[in-house]
Design a protein around this motif. Sequence first.
Motif, PDB file in Angstrom:
ATOM      1  N   SER A 185       0.990  -1.262   0.054  1.00  0.00           N
ATOM      2  CA  SER A 185       0.040  -0.051  -0.065  1.00  0.00           C
ATOM      3  C   SER A 185       0.961   1.315   0.100  1.00  0.00           C
ATOM      4  CB  SER A 185      -0.843   0.027   1.298  1.00  0.00           C
ATOM      5  OG  SER A 185      -1.586  -1.354   1.275  1.00  0.00           O
ATOM      6  N   ALA A 216       2.029   4.655   1.663  1.00  0.00           N
ATOM      7  CA  ALA A 216       1.890   5.073   2.898  1.00  0.00           C
ATOM      8  C   ALA A 216       2.132   6.594   2.687  1.00  0.00           C
ATOM      9  CB  ALA A 216       3.076   4.571   3.731  1.00  0.00           C
ATOM     10  N   GLN A 217       1.072   7.217   3.668  1.00  0.00           N
ATOM     11  CA  GLN A 217       1.000   8.750   3.673  1.00  0.00           C
ATOM     12  C   GLN A 217       1.057   9.251   5.029  1.00  0.00           C
ATOM     13  OE1 GLN A 217      -2.501  10.374   1.836  1.00  0.00           O
ATOM     14  NE2 GLN A 217      -1.706  12.473   1.681  1.00  0.00           N
ATOM     15  N   TYR A 233       0.743  12.377   7.540  1.00  0.00           N
ATOM     16  CA  TYR A 233       0.047  13.789   7.635  1.00  0.00           C
ATOM     17  C   TYR A 233       0.039  14.057   9.093  1.00  0.00           C
ATOM     18  CZ  TYR A 233      -4.658  11.589   8.789  1.00  0.00           C
ATOM     19  OH  TYR A 233      -5.712  10.859   9.165  1.00  0.00           O
ATOM     20  N   ILE A 251       0.187  11.075  11.862  1.00  0.00           N
ATOM     21  CA  ILE A 251      -0.724  10.133  11.649  1.00  0.00           C
ATOM     22  C   ILE A 251      -0.199   9.357  10.124  1.00  0.00           C
ATOM     23  CG2 ILE A 251      -3.086   9.374  11.120  1.00  0.00           C
ATOM     24  CD1 ILE A 251      -3.865  11.979  12.645  1.00  0.00           C
ATOM     25  N   LEU A 252      -0.392   8.130  10.085  1.00  0.00           N
ATOM     26  CA  LEU A 252       0.090   7.355   9.049  1.00  0.00           C
ATOM     27  C   LEU A 252      -1.217   6.977   8.332  1.00  0.00           C
ATOM     28  CD1 LEU A 252       2.146   5.796   6.918  1.00  0.00           C
ATOM     29  CD2 LEU A 252       1.999   3.984   8.584  1.00  0.00           C
ATOM     30  N   ASN A 253      -1.577   6.952   7.048  1.00  0.00           N
ATOM     31  CA  ASN A 253      -2.813   6.393   6.559  1.00  0.00           C
ATOM     32  C   ASN A 253      -2.269   5.390   5.168  1.00  0.00           C
ATOM     33  OD1 ASN A 253      -5.804   6.612   6.179  1.00  0.00           O
ATOM     34  ND2 ASN A 253      -5.119   6.791   4.150  1.00  0.00           N
ATOM     35  N   ASN A 292      -3.136   4.133   1.739  1.00  0.00           N
ATOM     36  CA  ASN A 292      -4.107   4.196   0.528  1.00  0.00           C
ATOM     37  C   ASN A 292      -3.742   3.096  -0.405  1.00  0.00           C
ATOM     38  OD1 ASN A 292      -4.491   6.722   1.570  1.00  0.00           O
ATOM     39  ND2 ASN A 292      -2.742   7.695   0.504  1.00  0.00           N
ATOM     40  N   GLN A 330      -6.670  -1.704   9.727  1.00  0.00           N
ATOM     41  CA  GLN A 330      -5.471  -1.260   9.860  1.00  0.00           C
ATOM     42  C   GLN A 330      -5.343   0.476   9.970  1.00  0.00           C
ATOM     43  OE1 GLN A 330      -2.965  -2.959   6.864  1.00  0.00           O
ATOM     44  NE2 GLN A 330      -2.415  -4.432   8.136  1.00  0.00           N
ATOM     45  N   ASN A 331      -6.090   1.063   9.130  1.00  0.00           N
ATOM     46  CA  ASN A 331      -6.245   2.507   9.387  1.00  0.00           C
ATOM     47  C   ASN A 331      -6.823   3.005  10.353  1.00  0.00           C
ATOM     48  OD1 ASN A 331      -4.662   3.271   7.030  1.00  0.00           O
ATOM     49  ND2 ASN A 331      -6.477   3.224   5.612  1.00  0.00           N
ATOM     50  N   LEU A 339      -4.251   3.214  12.931  1.00  0.00           N
ATOM     51  CA  LEU A 339      -3.262   4.201  12.752  1.00  0.00           C
ATOM     52  C   LEU A 339      -3.846   5.347  12.970  1.00  0.00           C
ATOM     53  CD1 LEU A 339      -1.681   2.522   9.476  1.00  0.00           C
ATOM     54  CD2 LEU A 339      -0.599   2.631  11.708  1.00  0.00           C
ATOM     55  N   ARG A 340      -5.306   5.522  12.882  1.00  0.00           N
ATOM     56  CA  ARG A 340      -5.952   6.795  12.948  1.00  0.00           C
ATOM     57  C   ARG A 340      -5.543   7.723  14.286  1.00  0.00           C
ATOM     58  NH1 ARG A 340     -10.592   5.133  11.263  1.00  0.00           N
ATOM     59  NH2 ARG A 340      -9.827   5.452   9.148  1.00  0.00           N
TER      60      ARG A 340
END
Length: 484
Positions: free
Chosen positions: A384, A386-387, A389, A396-398, A400, A438-439, A442-443
């Motif tokens: 995936s 990885a973004q 912000y 925070i990692l999201n 995508n 998973q998000n 991470l949120r």
Amino acid sequence: MAGPWTFTLLCGLLATTLIQATLSPTAVLILGPKVIKDKLTQELKDHNATSILQRLPLLGAIREQPAGGIPVLGSLVNTVLKYIIWLKVTTANILQLQVKPSANDQEMLVKIPLDMVAGFNTPLVKTIVEFHMETEAQAIVRMDTSASGPTRLVLSDCATSHESLRIQLLHKFSFLVNALAKELMNLLVPALPNLVKNQLCPVIEASFNDMYADLLQLVKVPISLSTDRLEFDLLSPAIKGDTIQLYLGAKLLDSQGKVTKWFNNSAASLAVPSLDNAPFSFIVGQDVVKAAVAAMLPPEEFIVLLDSVFPEIARRLKSSIGLINEKAADNLGSTQIVKILTQDTPEFFTDRGHARVAQLIVLEVFASSEALRPQFTLGIEASSEAQFYTKGDELILNLNNISSDRIQLMNSGIGWFQPDVLKNVITEIILSVLLPNQNGKLRSGVPVSVVKALGFEAAESSLTKDGLVLTPASLWKPSSTVSL
């Protein structure tokens, strides 16, 4: 001839030198001049530096000023003091500090402008005679590599020069009073620098020492990673131009406080980007970021009643299995189960400002909730984007999207088949089941206490080929303004 003890000592020093030479930090905290000025200004305020200026014993300093063996000077001091009832600083301010590079490597110059108004009373006039005094204390911040302990930063050589001293009368009086004031100010020219050195410089040094101790405590504040936590320790400090750089090691601890991984020496040298006028920069190496992501995404198992939760995906799965084995597709009931197991820990990669998370997944399909064995088991290499912000001082990692880069048939109860036939529907299952879970973990984000501790409300992140960089948000504003 050198004895055995000398030889042993030299070997020990050589070993220490080699260790330091090969030491590569896994994180670096760079403090720019603005942060240094603000933190030191706050410490000077906490140490009541302006109150010390207001209590400077001006009259006593003049009395103690040596006349250099010249009778005329001694007579002049006595004549002036005969007309002075009291003399003291009435108001004092420490103006904006300046942090400058030093001509010497691994040193930094700190300039502390002082602004004071002093007054004296004399029988010659009924009002207080006031004069304005400006001077500047200068100190050197340098590396202390004494053998008594680890390398640290110290402030030394604090003094003020006669060249930086300016004294002028605020109001004009009679000729006699003006002449008296002029002689008094002349006597203060040699006395005031000594007062600043003896009275204020120890406070400046204590303020810097407390600031440095606070910074060391700041980098040691644990960072929560779900049930684990990440902690940093100072390896060594450094001075580069007008910045302080703290080279850090790191360790990962479990919920019981047991160290599970050390990062005191990075496998590759960590490139340290320039501040580019940012107040501070916190660079964390890729190996530490990778371990943090792994700690937040431990191996897990997800069981989904596919027909109940995602009926359309269940229909497409049944249709795809029908292309392989019609009987197996017919056996899929309303309680069909898809079990997803993430294996080991995810891998984290950065390249040219982009990041990806790769993970190994085992996916099993059961015809019903009563089935003891799966129809088939697939091994999937998924990845995936990885973004990172930020939200305030939280990172925070999201993840995508997700792609099934490689699918392998591990075992099958419906006969051998080419697993790529199921790639689209399998990817959709993972996208619908695994990614949201998973998000969700991470949120919650990772609080980065260094942001607010250094006086800023929000941070922004960027990626380099070596890891992650945190700086104050581009439209940063100090959370508080410190003045003295």
